[in-house]
Design an enzyme around this catalytic site. Structure first.
Site, PDB file in Angstrom:
ATOM      1  CG  ASP A  12      43.987   0.098  36.919  1.00  0.00           C
ATOM      2  OD1 ASP A  12      43.710   0.381  35.811  1.00  0.00           O
ATOM      3  OD2 ASP A  12      42.943  -0.147  37.833  1.00  0.00           O
ATOM      4  CG  HIS A  40      46.550   0.004  28.554  1.00  0.00           C
ATOM      5  ND1 HIS A  40      46.636  -0.687  29.747  1.00  0.00           N
ATOM      6  CD2 HIS A  40      46.329  -0.748  27.470  1.00  0.00           C
ATOM      7  CE1 HIS A  40      46.774  -1.889  29.094  1.00  0.00           C
ATOM      8  NE2 HIS A  40      46.279  -1.957  27.900  1.00  0.00           N
ATOM      9  CB  THR A 127      33.054   0.236  33.393  1.00  0.00           C
ATOM     10  OG1 THR A 127      33.012  -0.953  32.362  1.00  0.00           O
ATOM     11  CG2 THR A 127      34.364  -0.203  34.404  1.00  0.00           C
ATOM     12  N   GLY A 303      37.378   7.358  35.850  1.00  0.00           N
ATOM     13  CA  GLY A 303      38.065   8.476  36.952  1.00  0.00           C
ATOM     14  C   GLY A 303      37.733   7.866  38.151  1.00  0.00           C
ATOM     15  CG  LEU A 333      60.435   0.583  43.645  1.00  0.00           C
ATOM     16  CD1 LEU A 333      59.688  -0.498  44.532  1.00  0.00           C
ATOM     17  CD2 LEU A 333      61.741  -0.408  43.170  1.00  0.00           C
ATOM     18  N   GLY A 415      59.519   5.231  37.053  1.00  0.00           N
ATOM     19  CA  GLY A 415      58.945   6.354  36.596  1.00  0.00           C
ATOM     20  C   GLY A 415      57.850   5.931  35.306  1.00  0.00           C
TER      21      GLY A 415
END
Ligand code: GDP
Length: 430
Positions: A12, A40, A127, A303, A333, A415
């Site tokens: 992640d 992803h 999972t 989730g 960042l 972003g």
């Protein structure tokens, strides 16, 4: 030219975004390990997508997307994922599936659930996608390779043999319903017909493509700390998460991997149980979780809320080293812009001694974080395109971390979108 995009930590880290971004100038993207157990998240002009099996380049029509031999291939999930894209107007991607990839069988998923039930509180936080039973069977040599779907006599004989073994476990260990071999054979015939159009000799395709000068990206799942050898054993995944394994899981020469881009998030997050030295709790964690990633730090597949922590220089230095990092992509960042001070874990205290070397699991469990606080930059850095235009305190944060991990940060992601990226020259050489 072959490049690997891999994670330094628990996963992640934003590998999907970096791969998707690099895929613009690539020809082929290959998944080389893992299965549909992690995901992803990718944001692009078609919308926001969670990918589990498909490589992150699938949104470009110039890319060939490859499922390598090292992947745990869940055929129905792969096809469902393809449909979920085409249903939302993404053009049908070019997909190749290695004839040497092995298949996640319906019973792998059941065994994963049954085993977690049996272990109760001592479970590994699976999972329940069948990944551990899948890889166990692969190495016990009772897995099913895609190629075997096309050899009916062998397939039938093998189904009977393997079902015999599985049914002993189902009856006597788990006390669950047995598998009907005819039904399983039928399911496999369905898989064969659906996967047939995609099956290829992937390693020879990649060999030729590389010779022709094509750019190939190997996309890793999870990160170093989940590697079965070098990670936090046993809280690891079942296939190697290292760039080196890209050579095996895609079928390419190790010396052809010229660049290893290790993705490192500007803070830490983890899912599942296990030691997490720089972990934070309470309101401090809730706030970072809520602001983190793109819409919060929650698992793309499950989730589940992720566990949160500050940047860990010890784990990341180790994570980058084991990957063989040539470039660090430092991501997410922008999220830290709300903090007055940013704590960073710069060392571990274990039995009264301070170290910056990542230890084996039983020592890691005793480690306490040594924290240093850096001043925050208190503004929104999204939209900035040049390194020099970042606030000085933000550059200081990046350079502090770069020095501590010892690998060059050449990309800074500010972003979630493809173009939220700042390239920089680093003084540190890989
Ligand atoms: P992966 O498994 O390593 O690909 O990581 P994930 O996709 O699960 O998690 C990364 C999350 O962070 C996703 O929601 C991305 O959209 C998001 N993301 C990636 N890079 C950035 C970034 O620089 N800033 C922000 N705010 N989000 C990012």
């Amino acid at each position: 030219m072959i490049k690997a995009v891999v994670g330094a930590n628990w996963g992640d880290e934003g590998k999907g975004k970096i791969t998707d971004m690099l895929a613009e100038n690539a020809d082929i993207v290959v998944r080389f390990q893992g299965g549909a157990n992690a995901g992803h998240t990718i944001v692009n002009k078609y919308g926001k997508f969670a990918l589990h099996t498909l490589p992150s380049g699938v949104f470009y029509d110039h890319i060939t997307s490859i499922i390598g031999n090292g992947v745990a291939l869940n055929i129905p999930l792969l096809l469902e994922e393809v449909r979920s894209l085409t249903d939302r107007n993404v053009p049908m991607p070019k997909i190749l599936v290695s004839d040497r990839a092995q298949i996640v069988m319906p019973y792998h998923i059941l065994f994963d659930q049954y085993e977690e039930e049996r272990l109760g509180g001592k479970s590994f936080g699976s999972t329940k996608s069948g990944i551990a039973p899948f890889y166990s069977d692969k190495y016990a040599k009772i897995g099913f390779q895609v190629s075997e779907l096309f050899d009916e006599d062998t397939l039938k004989e093998k189904v009977e043999r393997v079902v015999g073994l599985k049914n002993i476990m189902l009856e006597h260990l788990y006390h669950k319903p047995l598998i009907d071999p005819d039904e399983l054979l039928n399911t496999l015939h369905g898989y064969r017909d659906e996967i047939a159009p995609f099956v290829a000799d992937v390693s020879s395709f990649l060999y030729k493509a590389n010779k022709e000068g094509k750019t190939i990206l190997l996309e890793g799942q999870l990160g170093t700390l989940k590697d079965p050898d070098h990670g936090i054993y046993p809280m690891v995944t079942s296939s190697s998460t290292l760039a080196a394994y890209g050579a095996i899981g895609a079928g390419v020469a190790p010396y052809d991997i010229k660049q290893v881009i290790t993705v490192c998030k500007a803070y830490s997050s983890a899912v599942g149980a296990g030691a997490f030295v720089s972990e934070i709790f309470g309101d401090e964690a809730d706030e970072l979780r809520r602001r983190g990633g793109d819409g919060g730090e929650y698992g793309a597949t499950t989730g589940r809320p992720r566990r949160m922590g500050w940047f860990d220089c010890v784990a990341s230095k180790y994570g980058c080293r084991l990957q063989g990092t040539t470039d660090v992509a430092f991501t997410v960042l922008d999220v830290l812009g709300y903090l007055d001070e940013i704590p960073v874990c710069v060392g571990y205290e274990i039995d009264g001694e301070i170290t910056t070397d990542f230890p084996v699991t039983y020592k890691l469990e005793k480690a306490k974080p040594v924290i240093e606080k850096l001043p925050g930059w208190k503004c929104d850095i999204r939209g900035i395109k040049k390194y020099e235009d970042l606030p000085e305190k933000c550059r200081n944060y990046i350079e502090f971390i770069e020095e501590r991990i010892g690998f060059p940060i050449t990309m800074v992601s500010n972003g979630p979108s493809r173009d939220d990226i700042i390239y920089r020259e680093s003084a540190i050489k890989a």
